[in-house]
Scaffold this active site. Structure first.
Site, mmCIF file in Angstrom:
data_model
loop_
_atom_site.group_PDB
_atom_site.id
_atom_site.type_symbol
_atom_site.label_atom_id
_atom_site.label_comp_id
_atom_site.label_asym_id
_atom_site.label_seq_id
_atom_site.Cartn_x
_atom_site.Cartn_y
_atom_site.Cartn_z
ATOM 1 C CG HIS A 33 -1.841 -1.096 1.402
ATOM 2 N ND1 HIS A 33 -1.738 -2.035 2.401
ATOM 3 C CD2 HIS A 33 -2.944 -1.442 0.696
ATOM 4 C CE1 HIS A 33 -2.728 -2.904 2.304
ATOM 5 N NE2 HIS A 33 -3.471 -2.576 1.278
ATOM 6 C CE LYS A 145 -1.663 -10.072 -3.061
ATOM 7 N NZ LYS A 145 -3.065 -9.965 -2.875
HETATM 8 P P1 AMP Z 1 -6.580 -3.583 -0.406
HETATM 9 O O1 AMP Z 1 -6.428 -2.814 0.859
HETATM 10 O O2 AMP Z 1 -6.235 -5.025 -0.294
HETATM 11 O O3 AMP Z 1 -7.921 -3.338 -1.060
HETATM 12 O O4 AMP Z 1 -5.512 -2.993 -1.423
HETATM 13 C C1 AMP Z 1 -5.483 -1.614 -1.710
HETATM 14 C C2 AMP Z 1 -4.565 -1.385 -2.897
HETATM 15 O O5 AMP Z 1 -3.250 -1.825 -2.579
HETATM 16 C C3 AMP Z 1 -5.010 -2.164 -4.146
HETATM 17 O O6 AMP Z 1 -4.807 -1.360 -5.287
HETATM 18 C C4 AMP Z 1 -4.070 -3.336 -4.124
HETATM 19 O O7 AMP Z 1 -3.851 -3.904 -5.396
HETATM 20 C C5 AMP Z 1 -2.800 -2.690 -3.592
HETATM 21 N N1 AMP Z 1 -1.897 -3.714 -3.058
HETATM 22 C C6 AMP Z 1 -2.191 -4.686 -2.151
HETATM 23 N N2 AMP Z 1 -1.126 -5.488 -1.955
HETATM 24 C C7 AMP Z 1 -0.132 -5.007 -2.757
HETATM 25 C C8 AMP Z 1 1.215 -5.399 -3.024
HETATM 26 N N3 AMP Z 1 1.764 -6.453 -2.420
HETATM 27 N N4 AMP Z 1 1.935 -4.685 -3.914
HETATM 28 C C9 AMP Z 1 1.388 -3.607 -4.546
HETATM 29 N N5 AMP Z 1 0.122 -3.190 -4.341
HETATM 30 C C10 AMP Z 1 -0.631 -3.872 -3.469
#
Ligand code: AMP
Length: 284
Positions: A33, A145
């Site tokens: 994030h 991801k």
């Molecule tokens: P989430 O909180 O899981 O909804 O993720 C929020 C954002 O962070 C989304 O755009 C995800 O794709 C991104 N994200 C989550 N994990 C990763 C990671 N390991 N590397 C890059 N971006 C990520």
């Protein structure tokens, strides 16, 4: 850094801002994030991070109630990474009384995770469309991801002519290759130890492809059998698909899709115990 909870507070905080970069999340922030916040920081005058655990994108038997909520730590990490505004709405701000619209992107949302998580991408597209309306960003940052999520949102932005530039950012990994995820904390010691095999199986596919293997069936079999050899993994899918439409392929196309600069993607979802993990690798 400002914390805002309501639409009115958000509007006031954004009043007169030049370019706005937006990073939507569900919190439980990790380095993945933070990489999005840092990228947004370099490209915009103002960086907005949203933290909202969106009930509409969880199925009835999924982990909405147990999803990690770590607001204090999130605030500290967001500030260090360079966020100016944290938008942390309650559910009634996002879905006020009478809310009844949903965004169904169809085809690209149907394969892969769309099969195992019916309604998931409808929930994602609906909340992101609403957040775009509230924040009105110039650019929005998403992690590859969640590759299918990126493809779904790209389609939505094109189809609905939403005036925002999507910036798709690389997956951030642990030192052993495991893709960072808020759900990794559900893994027990043994599960955490073997979880990097997901990335290793994707790497196998990549090196076979780079070594000249072009048949999708052969590439899929190679990766799937490598992962399935460890019986603790329950493989939900292991597929090579086109980008950006995620259509079925027989062989890897000659030319790369613009914007994502890849010819195809190899994507996997596997369960380790009760934890569902996803990962993918672009074939360039
Ligand atoms: P989430 O909180 O899981 O909804 O993720 C929020 C954002 O962070 C989304 O755009 C995800 O794709 C991104 N994200 C989550 N994990 C990763 C990671 N390991 N590397 C890059 N971006 C990520």
């Amino acid at each position: 850094m400002l914390i805002v909870r309501t639409e009115c507070e958000l509007r006031t905080a954004l009043n007169g801002k030049q370019s706005v970069g937006f990073v939507p999340t569900m919190g439980a922030l990790h380095a993945g994030h933070c990489s999005l916040i840092e990228r947004a920081r370099t490209e915009n005058d103002t960086v907005v991070l949203s933290i909202f655990v969106n009930p509409k994108q969880f199925g009835p038997n999924e982990d909405f109630d147990s999803y990690p909520r770590t607001f204090q730590e999130d605030k500290e990490k967001a500030e260090v990474a360079g966020a100016d505004i944290v938008f942390a709405p309650t559910a009634d701000v996002i879905y006020p009384d009478g809310f009844s619209t949903s965004v169904d992107v169809s085809a690209v949302a149907e394969p892969l995770c769309g099969g195992g998580r019916p309604g998931h991408f409808k929930g994602v597209a609906t909340v992101v469309a609403r957040l775009f309306g509230l924040v009105q960003p110039n650019r929005a940052y998403f992690g590859l991801k969640d590759m299918q999520q990126c493809m779904v949102l790209q389609r939505m932005v094109l189809d609905l002519a939403i005036p925002v530039q999507l910036v798709l950012c690389p997956t951030v990994r642990e030192a052993d290759g495991l893709a960072m995820s808020s759900r990794n904390q559900y893994l027990n010691g043994r599960e955490r130890e073997i979880a990097p095999m997901i990335y290793q199986s994707l790497q196998q596919v990549l090196s076979a492809y780079e070594g000249g293997e072009n048949s999708v069936a052969t590439l899929e079999l190679l990766g799937r059998s490598q992962l399935a050899a460890c019986t603790e993994f329950e493989v939900e899918y292991f597929e090579v698909r086109s980008v950006p439409n995620l259509a079925e392929l027989k062989s890897i196309p000659e030319t790369a899709a613009p914007n994502i600069e890849a010819k195809a993607v190899c994507a996997v979802a596997a369960r380790l115990g009760t934890t569902r993990l996803i990962d993918n690798i672009l074939l360039k």
